[in-house]
Design a protein around this motif. Structure first.
Motif, PDB file in Angstrom:
ATOM      1  N   ILE A   8      41.646 113.641  58.230  1.00  0.00           N
ATOM      2  CA  ILE A   8      41.160 113.094  56.969  1.00  0.00           C
ATOM      3  C   ILE A   8      39.656 112.924  57.094  1.00  0.00           C
ATOM      4  O   ILE A   8      39.168 112.329  58.059  1.00  0.00           O
ATOM      5  CB  ILE A   8      41.837 111.755  56.620  1.00  0.00           C
ATOM      6  CG1 ILE A   8      43.342 111.960  56.417  1.00  0.00           C
ATOM      7  CG2 ILE A   8      41.208 111.140  55.366  1.00  0.00           C
ATOM      8  CD1 ILE A   8      44.107 110.690  56.124  1.00  0.00           C
ATOM      9  N   VAL A   9      38.920 113.444  56.118  1.00  0.00           N
ATOM     10  CA  VAL A   9      37.459 113.430  56.154  1.00  0.00           C
ATOM     11  C   VAL A   9      36.935 112.838  54.857  1.00  0.00           C
ATOM     12  O   VAL A   9      37.401 113.189  53.760  1.00  0.00           O
ATOM     13  CB  VAL A   9      36.902 114.857  56.347  1.00  0.00           C
ATOM     14  CG1 VAL A   9      35.395 114.869  56.152  1.00  0.00           C
ATOM     15  CG2 VAL A   9      37.254 115.377  57.729  1.00  0.00           C
ATOM     16  N   ALA A  10      35.945 111.945  54.969  1.00  0.00           N
ATOM     17  CA  ALA A  10      35.269 111.363  53.808  1.00  0.00           C
ATOM     18  C   ALA A  10      33.989 112.147  53.553  1.00  0.00           C
ATOM     19  O   ALA A  10      33.099 112.176  54.407  1.00  0.00           O
ATOM     20  CB  ALA A  10      34.957 109.891  54.058  1.00  0.00           C
ATOM     21  N   LEU A  11      33.875 112.760  52.387  1.00  0.00           N
ATOM     22  CA  LEU A  11      32.701 113.569  52.076  1.00  0.00           C
ATOM     23  C   LEU A  11      31.570 112.750  51.471  1.00  0.00           C
ATOM     24  O   LEU A  11      30.437 113.225  51.409  1.00  0.00           O
ATOM     25  CB  LEU A  11      33.088 114.707  51.126  1.00  0.00           C
ATOM     26  CG  LEU A  11      34.113 115.705  51.669  1.00  0.00           C
ATOM     27  CD1 LEU A  11      34.400 116.792  50.646  1.00  0.00           C
ATOM     28  CD2 LEU A  11      33.658 116.309  52.981  1.00  0.00           C
ATOM     29  N   ASP A  12      31.852 111.528  51.028  1.00  0.00           N
ATOM     30  CA  ASP A  12      30.829 110.678  50.442  1.00  0.00           C
ATOM     31  C   ASP A  12      30.828 109.330  51.151  1.00  0.00           C
ATOM     32  O   ASP A  12      31.862 108.892  51.689  1.00  0.00           O
ATOM     33  CB  ASP A  12      31.085 110.483  48.940  1.00  0.00           C
ATOM     34  CG  ASP A  12      29.992 109.681  48.270  1.00  0.00           C
ATOM     35  OD1 ASP A  12      28.859 110.176  48.201  1.00  0.00           O
ATOM     36  OD2 ASP A  12      30.263 108.541  47.832  1.00  0.00           O
TER      37      ASP A  12
END
Length: 401
Positions: free
Chosen positions: A81-85
């Motif tokens: 899971i990656v947060a782009l912001d």
């Protein structure tokens, strides 16, 4: 034997960004899922690189996000899971904790979102920070204001950049603001205002070590641009200079102290005008905004979004090596424009690497092997931008920046 299914990366994007990450992750052979807001349903996403897109009315309600992602996981094996912001960092951390996935968890994420947490962590590690106090005990706040001379700045603890920053000139100016905040006042901190030049270092970290870093200096502090107007300018710090060496060293110390293990970071420092010392201001476990990735790519040839995707999708045990880089100098000059679609055709210098095509904005990313040539262009363009484009009024229905 059944063919091995590709691994799946789930990306969170509460704002329209990270397109290069999504495309790069897909090129690495991963299955790419995106959760964004319903308001961005028609956003400029690289749909050919995204296997499925899901929309949420509120991406910052962690309970709803846990319910929604857990439901998706019933039929989709999610591996990352990656947060782009920046605003998605804590949500992603909460989801990782719930699903026991690798990556930054709740406590670590707070160090990269909460200004009070990151300042406390840096100070405890011996890193110079402006004197600060949390908004909790009033006697301690009074003692702080007696000990630390004004002005101060009142900051929200979990906002990005200069959002919600208020300059306080005297104690009598603070208390009415705290009264107005009510129960929200503990989500703020008070900090000594340090006049000086603001810098940022944009990095990639692997196994706790900085493997790539570029140091830049803002033309005006972002807080001044937001509150007083002006041009947004940032440029590469003179390579090999004492300032660059100091910034790189402090950046390593900050990221080591706060425990960033893997991924990008955007860290800001200020060099005090009175004492010439560098102070740590804030950091974030994300790629820098405001076209900073374009600046880094123009000067070095390295795209931080794509390299971050490579980091996240590397097979276990395979070492990461950043690509060969250039040593050019880069700069951004950008302004709110009074025209909806500013005409920049009169600017024809070959150092213009990118024309920033955002409505009600005029701007360029510049590149040159010669820092003096770059500075001469910034001086010339600054004068011309004020004549040709500049407005201090926000664009209609558009955020400043």
């Amino acid at each position: 034997m059944a063919a091995r299914q590709p691994q799946t990366i789930l990306c969170l994007a509460g704002h329209e960004k990270g397109q290069r990450f999504l495309s790069a992750a897909k090129r690495q052979g991963w299955r790419v899922l995106l959760i964004t807001t319903t308001a961005l349903e028609h956003g400029d996403w690289p749909r050919e690189s995204i296997d499925e897109i899901f929309y949420m009315p509120d991406m910052y309600n962690l309970t709803d996000m846990i319910h929604g992602v857990s439901y998706l996981a019933r039929s989709r094996a999610i591996d990352r899971i990656v947060a782009l912001d920046d605003f998605d960092v804590e949500t992603a951390a909460g989801l990782r904790e719930h699903m026991r996935l690798p990556g930054m968890g709740d406590s670590r994420a707070r160090l990269f979102r909460d200004k009070l947490a990151m300042r406390t962590g840096a100070r405890d590690a011996g890193i110079r920070v402006p004197d600060f106090v949390g908004i909790f005990n009033y006697d301690r706040i009074r003692e702080y204001m007696q000990r630390v001379p004004p002005p101060w700045v009142l900051k929200r603890r979990s906002e990005a950049a200069a959002i919600g920053v208020v300059k306080i000139e005297a104690p009598d100016d603070l208390w009415p603001r705290l009264d107005a905040l009510g129960d929200r006042q503990s989500f703020h901190l008070l900090e000594r205002y340090v006049p000086g030049n603001v810098y940022h270092v944009d990095s990639l970290v692997v196994d706790g070590e900085v493997v790539f870093a570029e140091a830049h200096q803002y033309g005006q502090p972002p807080m001044d641009v937001v509150h007083q107007g002006g041009l947004f300018i940032t440029k590469t710090v003179q390579r090999g200079s004492e300032d660059e060496r100091t910034l790189r060293a402090m950046n390593r110390e900050v990221l080591r102290a706060l425990g960033l293990e893997r991924g990008p970071s955007h860290t800001e420092f200020i060099k005090g005008r009175e004492d010439g010392q560098f102070y740590f201001l804030e950091t974030a476990a994300r790629v820098g905004g405001a076209f900073i990735t374009d600046l880094v790519e123009a000067s070095t040839g390295i795209n931080l979004w794509e390299e971050w995707a490579r980091l996240e999708t590397l097979p276990p045990g395979r070492p990461y090596r950043p690509p060969e880089r250039r040593q050019d100098y880069g700069a951004i000059i950008n302004t709110l424009a009074r025209q909806e679609y500013p005409d920049t055709s009169a600017y024809r210098d070959p150092e213009i690497a990118i024309r920033l095509g955002k409505d009600h904005h005029a701007g360029f990313v510049l590149r040159s092997p010669d820092p003096d040539r770059l500075q001469a262009l910034l001086d010339d363009y600054s004068r011309r931008f004020y004549q040709d484009f500049y407005t201090s009024l926000p664009a209609p229905d558009k955020p400043v920046g």
